[in-house]
Design a protein around this motif. Sequence first.
Motif, PDB file in Angstrom:
ATOM      1  N   TRP A  48      28.816  -3.373 -21.976  1.00  0.00           N
ATOM      2  CA  TRP A  48      28.964  -3.092 -20.542  1.00  0.00           C
ATOM      3  C   TRP A  48      30.453  -2.919 -20.239  1.00  0.00           C
ATOM      4  CZ3 TRP A  48      25.735  -6.782 -22.584  1.00  0.00           C
ATOM      5  CH2 TRP A  48      24.359  -6.600 -22.348  1.00  0.00           C
ATOM      6  N   THR A  49      30.969  -1.738 -20.451  1.00  0.00           N
ATOM      7  CA  THR A  49      32.409  -1.509 -20.370  1.00  0.00           C
ATOM      8  C   THR A  49      32.835  -0.652 -19.194  1.00  0.00           C
ATOM      9  OG1 THR A  49      32.145   0.368 -21.874  1.00  0.00           O
ATOM     10  CG2 THR A  49      32.709  -1.753 -22.871  1.00  0.00           C
ATOM     11  N   THR A  50      31.926   0.064 -18.582  1.00  0.00           N
ATOM     12  CA  THR A  50      32.288   0.993 -17.509  1.00  0.00           C
ATOM     13  C   THR A  50      31.894   0.423 -16.149  1.00  0.00           C
ATOM     14  OG1 THR A  50      31.911   2.844 -19.023  1.00  0.00           O
ATOM     15  CG2 THR A  50      32.084   3.362 -16.679  1.00  0.00           C
ATOM     16  N   GLU A  51      32.826   0.454 -15.229  1.00  0.00           N
ATOM     17  CA  GLU A  51      32.569  -0.074 -13.888  1.00  0.00           C
ATOM     18  C   GLU A  51      32.039   1.017 -12.971  1.00  0.00           C
ATOM     19  OE1 GLU A  51      34.870  -2.531 -10.305  1.00  0.00           O
ATOM     20  OE2 GLU A  51      35.904  -2.023 -12.170  1.00  0.00           O
ATOM     21  N   THR A  52      31.070   0.672 -12.165  1.00  0.00           N
ATOM     22  CA  THR A  52      30.504   1.589 -11.183  1.00  0.00           C
ATOM     23  C   THR A  52      30.067   0.780  -9.963  1.00  0.00           C
ATOM     24  OG1 THR A  52      28.861   3.344 -10.831  1.00  0.00           O
ATOM     25  CG2 THR A  52      28.174   1.437 -12.131  1.00  0.00           C
ATOM     26  N   MET A  53      29.380   1.417  -9.042  1.00  0.00           N
ATOM     27  CA  MET A  53      28.896   0.732  -7.854  1.00  0.00           C
ATOM     28  C   MET A  53      27.383   0.558  -7.938  1.00  0.00           C
ATOM     29  SD  MET A  53      31.615   0.074  -6.215  1.00  0.00           S
ATOM     30  CE  MET A  53      30.922  -0.539  -4.676  1.00  0.00           C
ATOM     31  N   CYS A  54      26.931  -0.622  -7.529  1.00  0.00           N
ATOM     32  CA  CYS A  54      25.502  -0.921  -7.508  1.00  0.00           C
ATOM     33  C   CYS A  54      25.078  -1.229  -6.078  1.00  0.00           C
ATOM     34  CB  CYS A  54      25.173  -2.116  -8.403  1.00  0.00           C
ATOM     35  SG  CYS A  54      25.280  -1.775 -10.165  1.00  0.00           S
ATOM     36  N   LYS A  55      23.884  -0.778  -5.738  1.00  0.00           N
ATOM     37  CA  LYS A  55      23.320  -1.051  -4.422  1.00  0.00           C
ATOM     38  C   LYS A  55      22.038  -1.847  -4.578  1.00  0.00           C
ATOM     39  CE  LYS A  55      21.864   1.101  -0.091  1.00  0.00           C
ATOM     40  NZ  LYS A  55      21.654   2.375   0.629  1.00  0.00           N
ATOM     41  N   VAL A  56      21.951  -2.976  -3.883  1.00  0.00           N
ATOM     42  CA  VAL A  56      20.799  -3.866  -4.013  1.00  0.00           C
ATOM     43  C   VAL A  56      19.554  -3.206  -3.445  1.00  0.00           C
ATOM     44  CG1 VAL A  56      19.820  -6.096  -3.368  1.00  0.00           C
ATOM     45  CG2 VAL A  56      22.240  -5.923  -3.936  1.00  0.00           C
ATOM     46  N   LEU A  57      18.484  -3.211  -4.246  1.00  0.00           N
ATOM     47  CA  LEU A  57      17.186  -2.730  -3.790  1.00  0.00           C
ATOM     48  C   LEU A  57      16.292  -3.884  -3.355  1.00  0.00           C
ATOM     49  CD1 LEU A  57      16.511   0.002  -6.488  1.00  0.00           C
ATOM     50  CD2 LEU A  57      17.339   0.333  -4.152  1.00  0.00           C
ATOM     51  N   LYS A  58      16.288  -4.938  -4.178  1.00  0.00           N
ATOM     52  CA  LYS A  58      15.521  -6.136  -3.826  1.00  0.00           C
ATOM     53  C   LYS A  58      16.070  -7.325  -4.592  1.00  0.00           C
ATOM     54  CE  LYS A  58      11.961  -4.665  -7.118  1.00  0.00           C
ATOM     55  NZ  LYS A  58      10.524  -4.396  -7.322  1.00  0.00           N
ATOM     56  N   ALA A  59      16.006  -8.485  -3.962  1.00  0.00           N
ATOM     57  CA  ALA A  59      16.433  -9.746  -4.577  1.00  0.00           C
ATOM     58  C   ALA A  59      15.380 -10.791  -4.257  1.00  0.00           C
ATOM     59  CB  ALA A  59      17.803 -10.165  -4.053  1.00  0.00           C
ATOM     60  N   ASN A  60      14.553 -11.104  -5.249  1.00  0.00           N
ATOM     61  CA  ASN A  60      13.428 -12.019  -5.048  1.00  0.00           C
ATOM     62  C   ASN A  60      13.593 -13.275  -5.895  1.00  0.00           C
ATOM     63  OD1 ASN A  60      12.219 -10.034  -3.414  1.00  0.00           O
ATOM     64  ND2 ASN A  60      11.295  -9.058  -5.208  1.00  0.00           N
ATOM     65  N   ILE A  61      13.150 -14.387  -5.325  1.00  0.00           N
ATOM     66  CA  ILE A  61      13.126 -15.651  -6.065  1.00  0.00           C
ATOM     67  C   ILE A  61      11.684 -15.895  -6.514  1.00  0.00           C
ATOM     68  CG2 ILE A  61      13.544 -18.125  -5.978  1.00  0.00           C
ATOM     69  CD1 ILE A  61      15.650 -17.626  -3.865  1.00  0.00           C
ATOM     70  N   MET A  62      11.481 -15.882  -7.814  1.00  0.00           N
ATOM     71  CA  MET A  62      10.154 -16.074  -8.380  1.00  0.00           C
ATOM     72  C   MET A  62       9.884 -17.561  -8.558  1.00  0.00           C
ATOM     73  SD  MET A  62       9.707 -12.855  -8.484  1.00  0.00           S
ATOM     74  CE  MET A  62       8.132 -12.695  -9.324  1.00  0.00           C
ATOM     75  N   ASP A  63       8.734 -17.858  -9.143  1.00  0.00           N
ATOM     76  CA  ASP A  63       8.401 -19.252  -9.433  1.00  0.00           C
ATOM     77  C   ASP A  63       9.360 -19.823 -10.465  1.00  0.00           C
ATOM     78  OD1 ASP A  63       6.290 -19.105  -7.686  1.00  0.00           O
ATOM     79  OD2 ASP A  63       4.864 -18.474  -9.237  1.00  0.00           O
ATOM     80  N   LYS A  64       9.335 -21.132 -10.581  1.00  0.00           N
ATOM     81  CA  LYS A  64      10.226 -21.791 -11.535  1.00  0.00           C
ATOM     82  C   LYS A  64       9.866 -21.391 -12.961  1.00  0.00           C
ATOM     83  CE  LYS A  64      11.667 -25.908  -9.007  1.00  0.00           C
ATOM     84  NZ  LYS A  64      11.740 -27.378  -9.017  1.00  0.00           N
ATOM     85  N   VAL A  65      10.906 -21.178 -13.750  1.00  0.00           N
ATOM     86  CA  VAL A  65      10.725 -20.859 -15.163  1.00  0.00           C
ATOM     87  C   VAL A  65      11.505 -21.884 -15.979  1.00  0.00           C
ATOM     88  CG1 VAL A  65      10.417 -18.393 -14.756  1.00  0.00           C
ATOM     89  CG2 VAL A  65      12.708 -19.304 -15.157  1.00  0.00           C
ATOM     90  N   LEU A  66      11.218 -21.923 -17.268  1.00  0.00           N
ATOM     91  CA  LEU A  66      11.937 -22.814 -18.167  1.00  0.00           C
ATOM     92  C   LEU A  66      13.058 -22.043 -18.825  1.00  0.00           C
ATOM     93  CD1 LEU A  66       9.038 -24.798 -19.898  1.00  0.00           C
ATOM     94  CD2 LEU A  66      10.582 -25.593 -18.112  1.00  0.00           C
ATOM     95  N   CYS A  67      14.219 -22.668 -18.866  1.00  0.00           N
ATOM     96  CA  CYS A  67      15.333 -22.058 -19.567  1.00  0.00           C
ATOM     97  C   CYS A  67      14.991 -22.012 -21.040  1.00  0.00           C
ATOM     98  CB  CYS A  67      16.610 -22.870 -19.361  1.00  0.00           C
ATOM     99  SG  CYS A  67      18.054 -22.183 -20.197  1.00  0.00           S
ATOM    100  N   PRO A  68      14.935 -20.837 -21.672  1.00  0.00           N
ATOM    101  CA  PRO A  68      14.550 -20.759 -23.074  1.00  0.00           C
ATOM    102  C   PRO A  68      15.523 -21.488 -23.970  1.00  0.00           C
ATOM    103  CG  PRO A  68      15.455 -18.681 -22.339  1.00  0.00           C
ATOM    104  CD  PRO A  68      15.308 -19.544 -21.123  1.00  0.00           C
ATOM    105  N   ASN A  69      14.983 -22.052 -25.015  1.00  0.00           N
ATOM    106  CA  ASN A  69      15.785 -22.843 -25.941  1.00  0.00           C
ATOM    107  C   ASN A  69      16.602 -21.916 -26.817  1.00  0.00           C
ATOM    108  OD1 ASN A  69      16.732 -25.082 -27.193  1.00  0.00           O
ATOM    109  ND2 ASN A  69      14.925 -25.472 -28.416  1.00  0.00           N
TER     110      ASN A  69
END
Length: 200
Positions: A48-69
């Motif tokens: 990920w070396t090139t900078e650009t602009m991002c526009k948010v489409l959606k930001a959702n909080i899902m159910d709780k997940v486990l941090c993978p080991n």
Amino acid sequence: MLGKKLVTAQKRGETRALCLGLGMVACSMMMYFFIGITIVPFYTKSVWTTETMCKVLKANIMDKVLCPNSKGSEDEDIFPYPCLQVWVNLTASGQEVMLYQTEDTLERNPKCSYVPDKSENTKEVKARVETIASNFKKYQTFPCYYDPGGTQTNVILSRLYPPKGLLFAFLWPTLMFTGGCLIIVLVKISQYFSVLSAWQ
């Protein structure tokens, strides 16, 4: 007698200064080696070396997940947390892609855009995730990094080791190396003039 004492003191001072210069050079070389085996591989591995602009489409909080080991970690390092998923529109290509906080976030859990640090206070983690989600909804457009080669279709918010950070990491050993070399050169010049004046 006094002259011999002055010469002896001068030689001791030169020896100490020379040892200081050599020690600074040795320490700087060790720092270069440490940076070369820790920070540089992460920097060169990142696509990920090139900078650009991002526009948010959606930001959702899902159910709780486990941090993978992750590799080398123990079972007690697994903890539940709310999974935040942020989808953005990539200005460079117009694609809808998923946003991750850093390169490390993708490796730890590719399902979530943000992976919090281990914390026993679940309320604090939940509040932090909700704050991040609200900030994404508030600030719709922001700079992000993408892979120009196309091997990774997702984007990241910030790089772990940007070019400025890498240059800053090399700044201190470079200053130490320069200072050590300068001390050695000054000691050698002093010794040369001492020998020259004694010969005359």
